[in-house]
Design a protein around this motif. Structure first.
Motif, PDB file in Angstrom:
ATOM      1  N   PRO A   1      -4.257  14.518  -8.399  1.00 49.07           N
ATOM      2  CA  PRO A   1      -4.438  13.841  -9.693  1.00 49.07           C
ATOM      3  C   PRO A   1      -3.108  13.380 -10.309  1.00 49.07           C
ATOM      4  CG  PRO A   1      -5.175  16.154  -9.786  1.00 49.07           C
ATOM      5  CD  PRO A   1      -4.916  15.829  -8.359  1.00 49.07           C
ATOM      6  N   TYR A   2      -2.053  14.156 -10.088  1.00 49.20           N
ATOM      7  CA  TYR A   2      -0.776  13.742 -10.674  1.00 49.20           C
ATOM      8  C   TYR A   2      -0.230  12.492  -9.972  1.00 49.20           C
ATOM      9  CZ  TYR A   2       3.482  14.293 -13.376  1.00 49.20           C
ATOM     10  OH  TYR A   2       4.507  14.081 -14.255  1.00 49.20           O
ATOM     11  N   LEU A   3      -0.344  12.473  -8.633  1.00 52.53           N
ATOM     12  CA  LEU A   3       0.095  11.279  -7.902  1.00 52.53           C
ATOM     13  C   LEU A   3      -0.728  10.075  -8.340  1.00 52.53           C
ATOM     14  CD1 LEU A   3       0.564  12.548  -4.222  1.00 52.53           C
ATOM     15  CD2 LEU A   3       2.322  12.119  -5.941  1.00 52.53           C
ATOM     16  N   GLU A   4      -2.028  10.308  -8.475  1.00 50.38           N
ATOM     17  CA  GLU A   4      -2.904   9.213  -8.886  1.00 50.38           C
ATOM     18  C   GLU A   4      -2.513   8.710 -10.287  1.00 50.38           C
ATOM     19  OE1 GLU A   4      -6.642   9.353  -7.127  1.00 50.38           O
ATOM     20  OE2 GLU A   4      -7.651   8.263  -8.718  1.00 50.38           O
TER      21      GLU A   4
ATOM     22  N   GLN B   1      -4.753  11.461   3.684  1.00 52.31           N
ATOM     23  CA  GLN B   1      -6.211  11.317   3.614  1.00 52.31           C
ATOM     24  C   GLN B   1      -6.635  10.663   2.307  1.00 52.31           C
ATOM     25  OE1 GLN B   1      -8.352  14.861   4.651  1.00 52.31           O
ATOM     26  NE2 GLN B   1      -7.238  15.115   6.565  1.00 52.31           N
ATOM     27  N   TRP B   2      -5.948  11.044   1.242  1.00 51.42           N
ATOM     28  CA  TRP B   2      -6.295  10.503  -0.068  1.00 51.42           C
ATOM     29  C   TRP B   2      -5.905   9.030  -0.198  1.00 51.42           C
ATOM     30  CZ3 TRP B   2      -1.905   9.468  -3.228  1.00 51.42           C
ATOM     31  CH2 TRP B   2      -2.184   9.009  -4.529  1.00 51.42           C
ATOM     32  N   SER B   3      -4.742   8.670   0.388  1.00 48.67           N
ATOM     33  CA  SER B   3      -4.215   7.324   0.150  1.00 48.67           C
ATOM     34  C   SER B   3      -4.726   6.299   1.146  1.00 48.67           C
ATOM     35  CB  SER B   3      -2.684   7.343   0.184  1.00 48.67           C
ATOM     36  OG  SER B   3      -2.217   7.651   1.482  1.00 48.67           O
ATOM     37  N   THR B   4      -5.209   6.755   2.331  1.00 44.60           N
ATOM     38  CA  THR B   4      -5.653   5.797   3.335  1.00 44.60           C
ATOM     39  C   THR B   4      -6.913   5.106   2.847  1.00 44.60           C
ATOM     40  OG1 THR B   4      -4.705   7.136   5.081  1.00 44.60           O
ATOM     41  CG2 THR B   4      -6.318   5.504   5.756  1.00 44.60           C
ATOM     42  N   ASP B   5      -6.805   3.778   2.751  1.00 46.12           N
ATOM     43  CA  ASP B   5      -7.942   2.981   2.316  1.00 46.12           C
ATOM     44  C   ASP B   5      -8.415   3.296   0.892  1.00 46.12           C
ATOM     45  OD1 ASP B   5      -8.546   0.959   3.996  1.00 46.12           O
ATOM     46  OD2 ASP B   5     -10.512   1.711   4.593  1.00 46.12           O
TER      47      ASP B   5
ATOM     48  N   THR C   1       0.855  -1.174   0.000  1.00 45.36           N
ATOM     49  CA  THR C   1       0.000   0.000   0.000  1.00 45.36           C
ATOM     50  C   THR C   1       0.896   1.232   0.000  1.00 45.36           C
ATOM     51  OG1 THR C   1       0.084   0.029   2.396  1.00 45.36           O
ATOM     52  CG2 THR C   1      -1.755  -1.145   1.412  1.00 45.36           C
ATOM     53  N   ILE C   2       0.260   2.397   0.022  1.00 44.98           N
ATOM     54  CA  ILE C   2       1.024   3.622   0.189  1.00 44.98           C
ATOM     55  C   ILE C   2       1.307   3.774   1.684  1.00 44.98           C
ATOM     56  CG2 ILE C   2       1.032   6.126  -0.116  1.00 44.98           C
ATOM     57  CD1 ILE C   2      -0.875   5.663  -2.504  1.00 44.98           C
TER      58      ILE C   2
END
Ligand code: HEM
Ligand code: SF4
Lengths: 554, 102
Positions: free
Chosen positions: A227-230, A151-155, A122-123
């Protein structure tokens, strides 16, 4: 300090209740170990050589005093009275019992801490410059962005089962204290035309195939971060190899496909998904940033400090070695060394944790940081309080003046605890520190970073140590391989292997020869080990490590 | 000629405590390597390992570890097993701290 919201709290409570039930089912035999293992790993629970190990995330290394006191409570109540701070800005408990772990997690949740995503593909815990929000050389505090990423990466459903673990580090300063070039993604805050944004690096990593991260985007406007990380993660999720665990990290994806391809694919993906980001994240950001607001600094008379500094050489040496420039006038950043000579790097007793919590509460705006170098930071200290802090630290074995010096060693747990280890690392760190303390030359040597790992996974960052030590198993005997010239900062480089390894008995004398060679070779006391190495190359250091006499005798 | 079989013990971690345990000849578990059953036959060793693996509510991660028979019972053949037998070298924790039986 970021305070968790009601959403976070109920999420944690639910997650802990779930894990408690899973533990019960495992103990009752309703879950096999194969079923249970991924569940416990998702909650930070490992099984090591002698016991379970619980890894607790300290997001971007920031803690308040209540949280530090709770860490002390866990150490005392459910462990053996201490905890181990790690290079990932986590804390590890080495001795929990399976039945106690749900209670430990509940106790952590009381202060907003948890062990989620400290393991698994995971992250992971997003790390940040440990001087964030305080450093004199910083553009902006990187932690609000780290929190946004958390917050974005959790779960995040798309990223719970990546090809491999994924580590992100953020810094707001030009001097890189967060090792961003050795992370899957490294982010550096930069300013361009009055605009804040990021320089984005991708594909760095250590482990068995060390790589320095490459720039994928020179300037990414702040609003495009998620969005760029995603986009990067989606490209990795599709392109990354799943056939071979050792080739699964994004560093290999970047290496095999080339940074141009990764960039092109990322930009393409980014263009596609950017419109679907409605800007909710950007609405959140000011609220998050407000929670990291700079504390209201005081002004006070510094005459007492100046007098103490002049009068007490021990205090003076500690100030010179363990404090760093702060952005506010008459303030300093204090690094508390968890590297007393001969002690285990990164370990703190429950009592020491409480002392540090008290000092943070009393003198440092209630803030503490854990550095990737396994030390504790008081980020905001007025110079008029330094003498009182030093005195309190000294009473508890926490005033060692060795930050950045040869005894400020990063060492992974190695074979003393880790089930994957091929050799021990802790005793080597202890012996090096003890030896150079005896020789009384570490201040003369100056900046020198030794980093030790107990196996090829490189948790101890040996590849980026000025002197790296890798513990291996050679035909059933511990053997230590030396690399030279590694660098973890903005001028990052991977160390070069110096030659054949040394036995546990030979490694300390070998390091000593190496250091004396440097002292002879340096142009002046200002030239650091790394600078001398870069000027002279491997050869003179190699001759010191492998003197002709010793070679001939073999 | 068949390769000589290195003597082995069955070892694992205890599910609840997490600590190192060894299978005894009496089908029980001990925390003391000296009390462990020494297996000198390959087929027998595999059977004993299977027996251990069938106790998922007691043990985790059972495997066969090489030993050298000694006068006071088996001795670890590799330093990793020596650490598992004693505990870490930086503190007197783990087995060196206390000797108990399951
Ligand atoms: C004790 C249990 C631990 C286990 C089982 C473990 C396992 C691993 C593994 C398998 C890797 C290699 C990953 C890869 O190359 O894909 C790794 C890397 C790493 N671990 Fe650990 N580790 C442990 C403890 C630690 C500790 C205590 C620290 C901090 C001191 C740490 C920090 C890191 C770092 C910084 C890396 C290299 C960075 C990278 O991921 O490329 N680990 N670990
Ligand atoms: S480097 Fe190896 S020995 Fe050290 S903690 Fe990581 S996995 Fe364990």
């Amino acid at each position: 300090m970021y305070n968790y919201t009601e959403f976070d709290k109920s999420f944690l409570a639910e997650r802990n209740a779930q894990f408690r039930a899973q533990v019960e089912r495992r103990i009752a035999g309703a879950l096999t170990e194969d079923e249970f293992k991924p569940l416990r790993l998702m909650n930070g629970l490992y099984l090591q050589l002698h016991a379970y190990m619980l890894r607790v995330a300290i997001p971007y290394g920031t803690l308040n005093s209540a949280q530090m006191r709770q860490l002390a409570l866990l150490a005392e109540k459910w462990d053996k009275g201490y905890g181990h701070f790690t290079t990932r800005q986590n804390i590890q408990y080495n001795w929990p019992k399976l039945r106690d772990v749900p209670d430990m997690l509940d106790a952590l949740a009381e202060v907003g801490l948890h062990a989620i995503q400290t393991s698994g593909n995971t992250i992971r815990n997003v790390t940040a410059d440990h001087f964030a929000g305080a450093a004199a050389d910083e553009i902006a505090d990187p932690r609000p962005y780290a929190e946004l990423i958390r917050q974005w990466s959790t779960d995040h459903p798309e990223f719970q089962f990546l090809g491999r673990k994924f580590k992100i580090a953020v810094t707001g300063a030009s001097e890189d204290r967060a090792v961003i070039k050795a992370h899957d993604i490294g982010l550096q805050l930069v300013r361009q035309n009055e605009q804040t944004g990021f320089r984005v690096l991708v594909g760095g990593g250590l482990g068995r195939t060390p790589m320095i991260g490459k720039v994928v985007r020179d300037f990414l406007p702040e609003a495009d971060l998620l969005p760029y990380l995603e986009a990067i993660l989606s490209v990795y999720n599709l392109l990354g190899r799943r056939d071979n665990k050792y080739k699964a990290r994004i560093k290999i994806t970047v290496h095999e496909n080339g940074i141009e391809t990764i960039r092109a694919l990322t930009e393409e993906r980014f263009a596609r998904i950017r419109p679907s980001f409605s800007g909710v994240d950007q609405d959140l950001l000011p609220g998050i940033a407000a929670q990291f607001a700079t504390p209201s600094f005081k002004s006070a008379d510094t005459a007492g400090f100046t007098a103490a500094y002049a009068a007490d050489p021990v205090f003076q040496s500690w100030v010179d070695t363990n404090t760093a420039p702060h952005k506010a006038e008459d303030y300093a950043i204090v690094s508390i060394s968890l590297k007393a000579h001969g002690a285990t790097p990164g370990d703190a007793t429950a009592q020491q944790m409480r002392v540090m919590a008290d000092l943070a509460h009393r003198y440092a705006h209630d803030e503490l940081r854990i550095s990737h170098e396994q030390n504790v930071i008081l980020p905001h200290v007025h110079t008029s309080d330094l003498a009182a802090i030093h005195a309190a630290l000294r009473d508890h074995g926490l005033a060692t003046a060795n930050i950045g010096l040869i005894s400020d060693i990063i060492a992974c747990p190695g074979m003393d605890y880790c089930a994957l280890a091929t050799a021990r690392s802790i005793p080597i760190a202890q012996e090096i520190a003890t030896r150079f303390e005896e020789l009384q030359i570490e201040h003369d040597i100056g900046q020198l970073k030794i980093k030790i790992s107990g196996c090829i996974n490189a948790c101890g960052h040996h590849h980026v140590g000025h002197i790296g030590i890798l513990g291996l198993d050679r035909a059933g005997v511990e053997n230590y391989q030396i690399t030279l010239g590694g660098d973890a900062t903005e001028t990052a480089s991977i160390g070069e292997r110096a030659g054949p390894g040394f036995s546990a008995d030979e490694i300390i004398p070998a390091i000593e020869r190496l250091v004396y060679a440097y002292l002879d070779l340096r142009e002046n006391p200002e030239e650091t080990f790394l600078q001398a190495y870069r000027r002279l190359g491997l050869d003179p250091f190699k001759s010191a490590l492998y003197p002709a006499a010793a070679v001939a005798a073999e | 000629m068949p390769r000589a079989f290195t003597p082995k013990v069955v070892t694992a971690n205890h599910l609840l405590e997490g600590d190192v345990i060894y299978l005894t000849a009496q089908d029980g578990w001990t925390r003391d390597l000296a009390q462990a059953e020494v297996l000198t036959d390959e087929a027998d060793a595999q059977l004993r390992l299977l027996f251990a693996e069938q106790q998922p509510t007691t043990v985790v991660g059972a495997y066969l570890a090489d030993v050298t028979p000694g006068t006071t019972g088996p001795e670890p053949a590799h330093f990793r097993e020596d650490f598992r037998r004693k505990g870490p070298s930086n503190y007197a924790h783990g087995k060196q701290e206390a000797e108990r039986h399951v």
